[in-house]
Write a protein that holds these residues in place. Structure first.
Motif, PDB file in Angstrom:
ATOM      1  N   ILE A   1     -19.217 -24.012 -47.068  1.00 29.56           N
ATOM      2  CA  ILE A   1     -17.919 -24.552 -47.478  1.00 29.56           C
ATOM      3  C   ILE A   1     -16.791 -23.800 -46.771  1.00 29.56           C
ATOM      4  N   LYS A   2     -16.913 -22.487 -46.725  1.00 30.82           N
ATOM      5  CA  LYS A   2     -15.888 -21.681 -46.056  1.00 30.82           C
ATOM      6  C   LYS A   2     -15.763 -22.070 -44.587  1.00 30.82           C
ATOM      7  N   ASN A   3     -16.884 -22.282 -43.917  1.00 29.33           N
ATOM      8  CA  ASN A   3     -16.851 -22.725 -42.520  1.00 29.33           C
ATOM      9  C   ASN A   3     -16.147 -24.066 -42.387  1.00 29.33           C
TER      10      ASN A   3
ATOM     11  N   SER B   1      -8.902 -21.684 -43.667  1.00 27.71           N
ATOM     12  CA  SER B   1      -7.862 -21.888 -44.677  1.00 27.71           C
ATOM     13  C   SER B   1      -8.289 -21.254 -46.002  1.00 27.71           C
ATOM     14  N   THR B   2      -7.348 -20.612 -46.671  1.00 25.54           N
ATOM     15  CA  THR B   2      -7.597 -20.061 -48.006  1.00 25.54           C
ATOM     16  C   THR B   2      -6.809 -20.824 -49.066  1.00 25.54           C
ATOM     17  N   ASP B   3      -6.312 -22.002 -48.721  1.00 21.67           N
ATOM     18  CA  ASP B   3      -5.500 -22.775 -49.653  1.00 21.67           C
ATOM     19  C   ASP B   3      -6.332 -23.584 -50.640  1.00 21.67           C
TER      20      ASP B   3
ATOM     21  N   TRP C   1     -29.088 -18.990 -52.099  1.00 21.63           N
ATOM     22  CA  TRP C   1     -28.613 -20.361 -51.921  1.00 21.63           C
ATOM     23  C   TRP C   1     -27.115 -20.461 -52.226  1.00 21.63           C
ATOM     24  N   GLN C   2     -26.702 -19.849 -53.322  1.00 20.69           N
ATOM     25  CA  GLN C   2     -25.303 -19.957 -53.745  1.00 20.69           C
ATOM     26  C   GLN C   2     -24.359 -19.390 -52.685  1.00 20.69           C
ATOM     27  N   CYS C   3     -24.681 -18.222 -52.155  1.00 23.94           N
ATOM     28  CA  CYS C   3     -23.799 -17.625 -51.151  1.00 23.94           C
ATOM     29  C   CYS C   3     -23.891 -18.378 -49.826  1.00 23.94           C
ATOM     30  N   ASN C   4     -25.082 -18.855 -49.481  1.00 28.95           N
ATOM     31  CA  ASN C   4     -25.277 -19.633 -48.257  1.00 28.95           C
ATOM     32  C   ASN C   4     -24.410 -20.883 -48.270  1.00 28.95           C
TER      33      ASN C   4
END
Length: 363
Positions: free
Chosen positions: A201-203, A208-210, A193-196
């Protein structure tokens, strides 16, 4: 642009800070009900935090009302109270103002999109429909929560006319949930769940990595840092929650620092505190009030141990009012008893060498 800022993404990839850069750590705090603060309360809070060198304030999106930790707040409801996808954006709108205000004091927000507490107390639709068990495994719940993440990230702040996903000038990091599966009844489900959710969020950040992506900690040091977290590509920051004084020991923290560096992750002590009473520090509920000087010593000594490991620390919590000394009493009020000690410890944290360079993500 500072050299350390320019090199930060590369340093993160290798998971360490070269000694020649001598990156400094930072201090931070929590105030889960910050969306309910008035303008005057915000001014008191941010002026105090700024004087202590605080760079980040962690907030939640769960509804709150009435007198909270002695703070008379403006009530706000849960983002999703009774039905998934039926939004009450009051908390988001309030935090638009809070983050813009905080920016003027050199402070960013860490946004926790949900809290395990809301599941446990059945404070919103997820708590009522799924509770603390099914929430992490039910297919519908997972789908609904991903939609919640997308809704939060796409919310537009009128102060900069940008969605939160693009508001790195205001937001330090985003996490899916505070203390997900607090008791870790099903570790494999929690890890998945945590990585999913981190991937969701990353999507939403669209490359952006800011803005960093963090976990929301656990109940103590070891269960905050599960093995799979170090291998989840979407996670940038692994958050530690710890109140047992053994978990503050530099010697206990340093092996995790090395492991995070090797994995290209960064660590924060996202929650820690010094009990107001002589109760066990990890069970600060009851007991007799400590002498103010004794608690001052505890605050400074334990903060120094965390800083010596090179980990930034977020105190639980700094209040814009005197601490009313309710149960589970770790709080310190600005200009109240123990404030000078906490401010001194906080300033000192910002002057210590860091194991991780967060410079790119701070004001």
């Amino acid at each position: 642009m500072k050299l350390s800022t320019f090199l930060a993404p590369a340093l993160l990839a290798f998971g360490f800070v070269p000694a020649t850069l001598a990156a400094k750590s930072f201090s931070a705090s929590n105030l889960y009900y910050a969306a309910g603060l008035t303008e005057d309360q915000q001014a008191t809070l941010f002026e105090g935090l700024q004087s202590a060198g605080v760079k980040v304030l962690r907030v939640w999106l769960d509804g709150q009302s009435g007198n909270t930790k002695g703070t008379e707040i403006n009530d706000f409801g849960a983002l999703e109270a009774e039905t998934p996808g039926v939004w009450d954006d009051t908390v988001l709108n309030r935090l638009d103002d809070v983050m813009a205000n905080a920016h003027g004091y050199g402070i960013k927000l860490l946004i926790s999109i949900h809290s395990y507490n809301a599941l446990d107390t059945k404070a919103d639709v997820y708590g009522n429909w799924y509770g603390t068990g099914d929430f992490y495994t039910n297919t519908d719940a997972i789908g609904y929560f991903k939609r919640r993440i997308d809704h939060v990230l796409s919310h537009v702040n009128p102060h900069n006319n940008k969605p939160w996903s693009e508001s790195s000038e205001y937001i330090f990091a985003i996490e899916a949930q505070n203390e997900a599966m607090h008791g870790q009844e099903n570790v494999s489900a929690l890890e998945a769940w945590q990585c999913n959710m981190a991937e969701e969020i990353k999507n939403g950040l669209k490359g952006s990595t800011d803005i960093l992506i963090s976990t929301g900690g656990g109940a103590w040091l070891d269960n905050s840092l599960l093995d799979s977290y170090f291998n989840c590509d979407a996670l940038d920051v692994l958050a530690i929650h710890a109140y047992g004084i053994g978990d503050f020991e530099t010697s206990k923290l340093k092996p995790y620092v090395k492991r995070a560096q090797d994995a290209g992750k960064m660590l924060i002590m996202q929650e820690w505190g010094a009990c107001y009473t002589d109760a066990s520090n990890n069970d600060c509920n009851g007991g007799t009030p400590l002498d103010a000087g004794t608690r001052d010593i505890n605050i400074k000594a334990w903060a120094a141990k965390i800083s010596a490991a090179g980990i930034p620390s977020f105190y639980w919590q700094i209040l814009p009012n005197p601490d009313p000394h309710h149960g589970w009493d770790y709080e310190v009020g600005i200009n109240d008893v123990n404030w000078d000690a906490l401010r001194e410890a906080s300033v000192a944290a910002g002057n210590t060498e860091a194991a991780f360079d967060f410079g790119h993500w701070l004001l």
